[in-house]
Design a protein around this motif. Structure first.
Motif, PDB file in Angstrom:
ATOM      1  N   VAL A 180      -8.168 -34.645-140.582  1.00  0.00           N
ATOM      2  CA  VAL A 180      -7.057 -34.205-139.887  1.00  0.00           C
ATOM      3  C   VAL A 180      -6.863 -35.351-138.787  1.00  0.00           C
ATOM      4  O   VAL A 180      -5.686 -35.500-138.372  1.00  0.00           O
ATOM      5  CB  VAL A 180      -7.457 -32.821-139.273  1.00  0.00           C
ATOM      6  N   ALA A 181      -7.744 -35.859-138.290  1.00  0.00           N
ATOM      7  CA  ALA A 181      -7.554 -36.581-136.911  1.00  0.00           C
ATOM      8  C   ALA A 181      -6.862 -37.884-137.337  1.00  0.00           C
ATOM      9  O   ALA A 181      -5.957 -38.200-136.890  1.00  0.00           O
ATOM     10  CB  ALA A 181      -9.022 -37.044-136.314  1.00  0.00           C
ATOM     11  N   SER A 194      -3.095 -37.162-138.470  1.00  0.00           N
ATOM     12  CA  SER A 194      -2.614 -36.818-137.411  1.00  0.00           C
ATOM     13  C   SER A 194      -2.226 -38.224-136.541  1.00  0.00           C
ATOM     14  O   SER A 194      -0.786 -38.271-136.051  1.00  0.00           O
ATOM     15  CB  SER A 194      -3.401 -35.995-136.522  1.00  0.00           C
ATOM     16  N   GLU A 195      -3.000 -38.894-136.509  1.00  0.00           N
ATOM     17  CA  GLU A 195      -2.772 -40.197-135.687  1.00  0.00           C
ATOM     18  C   GLU A 195      -2.007 -41.224-136.518  1.00  0.00           C
ATOM     19  O   GLU A 195      -1.004 -41.794-135.979  1.00  0.00           O
ATOM     20  CB  GLU A 195      -4.066 -41.084-135.568  1.00  0.00           C
ATOM     21  N   MET A 222       1.944 -36.544-136.132  1.00  0.00           N
ATOM     22  CA  MET A 222       1.803 -35.312-136.264  1.00  0.00           C
ATOM     23  C   MET A 222       0.779 -34.675-135.205  1.00  0.00           C
ATOM     24  O   MET A 222      -0.214 -35.091-134.989  1.00  0.00           O
ATOM     25  CB  MET A 222       1.724 -34.554-137.460  1.00  0.00           C
ATOM     26  N   GLU A 223       1.127 -33.203-134.897  1.00  0.00           N
ATOM     27  CA  GLU A 223       0.167 -32.451-134.122  1.00  0.00           C
ATOM     28  C   GLU A 223      -0.973 -32.119-135.064  1.00  0.00           C
ATOM     29  O   GLU A 223      -0.771 -31.841-136.430  1.00  0.00           O
ATOM     30  CB  GLU A 223       0.587 -31.257-133.581  1.00  0.00           C
ATOM     31  N   LYS A 224      -2.350 -32.054-134.414  1.00  0.00           N
ATOM     32  CA  LYS A 224      -3.621 -32.020-135.296  1.00  0.00           C
ATOM     33  C   LYS A 224      -3.287 -30.665-135.984  1.00  0.00           C
ATOM     34  O   LYS A 224      -3.850 -30.321-137.108  1.00  0.00           O
ATOM     35  CB  LYS A 224      -4.868 -32.247-134.429  1.00  0.00           C
ATOM     36  N   ASP A 239      -0.902 -28.882-137.061  1.00  0.00           N
ATOM     37  CA  ASP A 239       0.161 -28.947-138.028  1.00  0.00           C
ATOM     38  C   ASP A 239      -0.658 -29.661-139.393  1.00  0.00           C
ATOM     39  O   ASP A 239      -0.474 -28.933-140.475  1.00  0.00           O
ATOM     40  CB  ASP A 239       1.447 -29.572-137.836  1.00  0.00           C
ATOM     41  N   VAL A 240      -1.239 -30.677-139.236  1.00  0.00           N
ATOM     42  CA  VAL A 240      -1.965 -31.359-140.117  1.00  0.00           C
ATOM     43  C   VAL A 240      -3.019 -30.583-140.723  1.00  0.00           C
ATOM     44  O   VAL A 240      -3.212 -30.221-141.689  1.00  0.00           O
ATOM     45  CB  VAL A 240      -2.757 -32.527-139.706  1.00  0.00           C
ATOM     46  N   GLN A 241      -3.994 -29.784-139.686  1.00  0.00           N
ATOM     47  CA  GLN A 241      -4.980 -28.884-140.348  1.00  0.00           C
ATOM     48  C   GLN A 241      -4.345 -27.687-140.919  1.00  0.00           C
ATOM     49  O   GLN A 241      -4.806 -27.305-142.133  1.00  0.00           O
ATOM     50  CB  GLN A 241      -5.499 -28.073-138.901  1.00  0.00           C
ATOM     51  N   THR A 246      -1.496 -27.811-142.775  1.00  0.00           N
ATOM     52  CA  THR A 246      -1.195 -28.245-144.114  1.00  0.00           C
ATOM     53  C   THR A 246      -2.135 -28.498-145.207  1.00  0.00           C
ATOM     54  O   THR A 246      -2.141 -28.218-146.276  1.00  0.00           O
ATOM     55  CB  THR A 246      -0.540 -29.760-143.799  1.00  0.00           C
TER      56      THR A 246
END
Length: 109
Positions: A20-21, A24-25, A29-31, A33-35, A37
């Motif tokens: 996720v990190a 995201s980086e 994207m915001e963590k 939102d990635v989480q 997804t």
């Protein structure tokens, strides 16, 4: 091809939080939102396999349902034989290009 950003290159494991990190980086994207997804992706794969459908991701691999045949096992503590019924299990089969990438980039220990 763009070089991916990996935070824990010296580690021998990567957790969902690390993925996720990194995503995201890399994508900005915001963590959260990635989480969401990633959680949705995993839930879709799980739901598909639980209903007997395989999931094919070209260039990555396939999540498939494998059938294990009935077999005889042993309970060593009681010195008895037991019958293990046929059952299905989830499995992952990596794509050929994925396997080749690992073979050529990961050092044999």
């Amino acid at each position: 091809m763009e070089t991916p950003i990996y935070k824990n290159l010296n580690s021998t494991k990567m957790t969902k939080a690390d993925i996720v990190a990194n995503i995201s980086e890399k994508l900005g994207m915001e963590k959260g939102d990635v989480q969401a997804t990633i959680e949705s992706f995993m839930e879709e794969v799980k739901t598909s396999l639980e209903s007997g459908d395989n999931v094919y991701l070209r260039g990555f691999g396939s999540f498939v349902v494998k059938t294990r045949a009935e077999k005889t096992g042993r309970n060593i503590s009681k010195n008895t034989t037991i019958k293990i019924p046929a059952h299905n299990i989830p499995a992952f089969k990596p794509a050929k290009i994925f396997v080749e990438g690992v073979k050529s980039n990961v050092e044999v220990k």
